[in-house]
Scaffold this motif. Sequence first.
Motif, PDB file in Angstrom:
ATOM      1  N   VAL A  81     -28.831  47.024  55.951  1.00  0.00           N
ATOM      2  CA  VAL A  81     -27.913  47.702  55.040  1.00  0.00           C
ATOM      3  C   VAL A  81     -28.176  47.091  53.667  1.00  0.00           C
ATOM      4  N   GLN A  82     -28.451  47.916  52.675  1.00  0.00           N
ATOM      5  CA  GLN A  82     -28.719  47.424  51.332  1.00  0.00           C
ATOM      6  C   GLN A  82     -27.676  47.986  50.380  1.00  0.00           C
ATOM      7  N   LYS A  83     -26.935  47.086  49.732  1.00  0.00           N
ATOM      8  CA  LYS A  83     -25.923  47.550  48.784  1.00  0.00           C
ATOM      9  C   LYS A  83     -26.402  47.258  47.361  1.00  0.00           C
ATOM     10  N   TYR A  84     -26.310  48.240  46.498  1.00  0.00           N
ATOM     11  CA  TYR A  84     -26.688  48.069  45.096  1.00  0.00           C
ATOM     12  C   TYR A  84     -25.461  48.243  44.207  1.00  0.00           C
ATOM     13  N   GLY A  85     -25.250  47.285  43.325  1.00  0.00           N
ATOM     14  CA  GLY A  85     -24.075  47.299  42.451  1.00  0.00           C
ATOM     15  C   GLY A  85     -24.282  48.183  41.230  1.00  0.00           C
ATOM     16  N   GLY A  86     -23.237  48.274  40.413  1.00  0.00           N
ATOM     17  CA  GLY A  86     -23.204  49.210  39.286  1.00  0.00           C
ATOM     18  C   GLY A  86     -24.340  49.060  38.285  1.00  0.00           C
ATOM     19  N   THR A  87     -24.718  47.806  37.948  1.00  0.00           N
ATOM     20  CA  THR A  87     -25.798  47.652  36.963  1.00  0.00           C
ATOM     21  C   THR A  87     -27.144  48.069  37.557  1.00  0.00           C
ATOM     22  N   SER A  88     -27.276  47.994  38.884  1.00  0.00           N
ATOM     23  CA  SER A  88     -28.535  48.376  39.533  1.00  0.00           C
ATOM     24  C   SER A  88     -28.714  49.889  39.614  1.00  0.00           C
ATOM     25  N   VAL A  89     -27.627  50.646  39.401  1.00  0.00           N
ATOM     26  CA  VAL A  89     -27.735  52.113  39.438  1.00  0.00           C
ATOM     27  C   VAL A  89     -27.198  52.718  38.127  1.00  0.00           C
ATOM     28  N   ALA A  90     -27.333  51.929  37.028  1.00  0.00           N
ATOM     29  CA  ALA A  90     -26.692  52.310  35.767  1.00  0.00           C
ATOM     30  C   ALA A  90     -27.253  53.581  35.136  1.00  0.00           C
ATOM     31  N   ASP A  91     -28.506  53.926  35.432  1.00  0.00           N
ATOM     32  CA  ASP A  91     -29.069  55.184  34.914  1.00  0.00           C
ATOM     33  C   ASP A  91     -30.148  55.668  35.876  1.00  0.00           C
ATOM     34  N   TYR A 112     -34.071  59.253  58.948  1.00  0.00           N
ATOM     35  CA  TYR A 112     -33.448  59.548  57.655  1.00  0.00           C
ATOM     36  C   TYR A 112     -33.093  58.239  56.952  1.00  0.00           C
ATOM     37  N   ILE A 113     -33.078  58.289  55.633  1.00  0.00           N
ATOM     38  CA  ILE A 113     -32.477  57.198  54.867  1.00  0.00           C
ATOM     39  C   ILE A 113     -31.032  57.624  54.604  1.00  0.00           C
ATOM     40  N   ALA A 114     -30.093  56.795  55.040  1.00  0.00           N
ATOM     41  CA  ALA A 114     -28.675  57.139  54.847  1.00  0.00           C
ATOM     42  C   ALA A 114     -28.195  56.511  53.546  1.00  0.00           C
ATOM     43  N   VAL A 115     -27.590  57.315  52.696  1.00  0.00           N
ATOM     44  CA  VAL A 115     -27.083  56.809  51.416  1.00  0.00           C
ATOM     45  C   VAL A 115     -25.565  56.985  51.416  1.00  0.00           C
ATOM     46  N   VAL A 116     -24.853  55.861  51.401  1.00  0.00           N
ATOM     47  CA  VAL A 116     -23.398  55.933  51.565  1.00  0.00           C
ATOM     48  C   VAL A 116     -22.690  55.599  50.248  1.00  0.00           C
ATOM     49  N   ALA A 117     -21.700  56.389  49.908  1.00  0.00           N
ATOM     50  CA  ALA A 117     -20.851  56.097  48.753  1.00  0.00           C
ATOM     51  C   ALA A 117     -19.950  54.916  49.123  1.00  0.00           C
ATOM     52  N   GLY A 118     -20.111  53.804  48.404  1.00  0.00           N
ATOM     53  CA  GLY A 118     -19.289  52.624  48.694  1.00  0.00           C
ATOM     54  C   GLY A 118     -17.867  52.797  48.200  1.00  0.00           C
ATOM     55  N   SER A 143     -17.259  48.072  47.140  1.00  0.00           N
ATOM     56  CA  SER A 143     -18.499  48.513  47.789  1.00  0.00           C
ATOM     57  C   SER A 143     -19.129  47.397  48.620  1.00  0.00           C
ATOM     58  N   ASP A 144     -18.899  46.160  48.223  1.00  0.00           N
ATOM     59  CA  ASP A 144     -19.392  45.037  49.032  1.00  0.00           C
ATOM     60  C   ASP A 144     -18.806  45.126  50.435  1.00  0.00           C
ATOM     61  N   THR A 145     -17.509  45.414  50.477  1.00  0.00           N
ATOM     62  CA  THR A 145     -16.828  45.488  51.777  1.00  0.00           C
ATOM     63  C   THR A 145     -17.324  46.692  52.582  1.00  0.00           C
ATOM     64  N   SER A 146     -17.545  47.824  51.893  1.00  0.00           N
ATOM     65  CA  SER A 146     -18.116  48.982  52.596  1.00  0.00           C
ATOM     66  C   SER A 146     -19.426  48.581  53.271  1.00  0.00           C
ATOM     67  N   ALA A 147     -20.278  47.879  52.518  1.00  0.00           N
ATOM     68  CA  ALA A 147     -21.605  47.533  53.037  1.00  0.00           C
ATOM     69  C   ALA A 147     -21.500  46.619  54.253  1.00  0.00           C
ATOM     70  N   VAL A 148     -20.646  45.606  54.152  1.00  0.00           N
ATOM     71  CA  VAL A 148     -20.515  44.666  55.268  1.00  0.00           C
ATOM     72  C   VAL A 148     -19.936  45.379  56.489  1.00  0.00           C
ATOM     73  N   ALA A 149     -18.960  46.261  56.242  1.00  0.00           N
ATOM     74  CA  ALA A 149     -18.338  46.982  57.360  1.00  0.00           C
ATOM     75  C   ALA A 149     -19.365  47.882  58.053  1.00  0.00           C
ATOM     76  N   ILE A 150     -20.166  48.569  57.265  1.00  0.00           N
ATOM     77  CA  ILE A 150     -21.179  49.444  57.850  1.00  0.00           C
ATOM     78  C   ILE A 150     -22.207  48.605  58.614  1.00  0.00           C
ATOM     79  N   ALA A 151     -22.581  47.478  58.029  1.00  0.00           N
ATOM     80  CA  ALA A 151     -23.538  46.598  58.718  1.00  0.00           C
ATOM     81  C   ALA A 151     -22.980  46.160  60.066  1.00  0.00           C
TER      82      ALA A 151
END
Length: 406
Positions: free
Chosen positions: A5-15, A129-135, A153-161
């Motif tokens: 499970v890979q979680k990317y924070g706001g600055t990593s998806v800023a544009d 498939y690559i699953a892309v989840v809204a945190g 979103s950190d918690t979403s990622a850990v829960a999904i993991a």
Amino acid sequence: MALRVQKYGGTSVADIDRINHVADRVLKAHDQGDKVVVVLSAMAGVTDSLIGLAQQASNVPDKSELDVLLATGEQTTAALLAMVFKSRGYKAKSFLGFQAGIKTDKSSGKARILNIDGKNIKQFLDKRYIAVVAGFQGADEDGSITTLGRGGSDTSAVAIASSLDADVCEIFTDVDGVYTTDPRVCSTARKIHKITYDEMLEMAILGAKVLQIRSVEFAKKYNVPVHVRSSFNEEEGTMVVNESADMESVVVSGITCDMNEARITLKKVPDQPGVSAKIFTPLAEAEISVDMIIQNTRSGGETDVTFTVTKDDFDKAKQISQKVAKEIGSSDILTAEEIAKVSVIGLGMKSHSGVAATMFQALASENINIRLISTSEIRISCVILAKYAELAVRTLHSAFKLDQEK
Ligand code: ASP
Ligand code: MG
């Protein structure tokens, strides 16, 4: 082959450029045969601007509609990343929180995950498939959208993991791991390679904002290995894991500094049964959480009671305390807002003595006066004057030899 499970924070998806960069990174794992679930935050700043819009629409925005609004930030990034994968010829699908099986309670804005069913995502992963989840989001039992609190979103990622029994939950962020202390304050701060859930919890509670506190609690409860690392380079970051035998040899892992507390003292409180209850019950009723509490020794049937609260709660706590002080016959109340709480944290404290003495000596050597002290099994905290905060952090960092590679 691993399930990541890979979680990317706001600055990593800023544009869109950065979203493309995230795609490259995810595909590296996917192309080597790993199953990847990506969990995303909203673009940097988007959650804040949505809150701003809500405040323009209403003085007191309805909490459940606010959840619906804020959830769109993550919905946007999830859809964009899934589009990028598809345009590159990969199989991908975006999932909103409820589609990822995240069920929460009804507390809007700070919902807790009650259970999570990874079945839906798993089916797609099995088909490559690559699953892309809204945190940051889930749904309650009525199907209403909820959000998990800032940084959720950190918690979403850990829960999904945990629901997928993933091999690792990687938290990609704009720092390259957890540091022995804030590198902006102390130039010799080092990246910690491995830290326990409990130490990480203490760090997060004390304001090291790398992970949402709940995500660490969740990871601990379900034993999810978490890897905090940079989305901008390939270096290994910090592993957050369960305690293992080799870890107790490190006595102190980190130093934190929390500038967000204020102090209140009730002077000359009658030393009688029930007085503390009278002081702290109204604070609890006002949902103010109190951190440190010190009661001095009795003299002449009276004692001083000092406690700290967060700066946000300070005005309210002061008002309540003034009222209580009158009722119980306390002579006066004193307050101080310019304080800092410096803490040393380390699992090895359980088995090593002398940590407190080293801490106090180090502060004394710089003539820093300690106002309050509190401890847990793996933490010692001292309240000092705010103007000495940075000096204290640097002094403690070198007193515990954290600047040296272990
Ligand atoms: N977008 C949300 C926030 O800014 C959740 C997150 O980023 O984890 O708090
Ligand atoms: Mg975050």
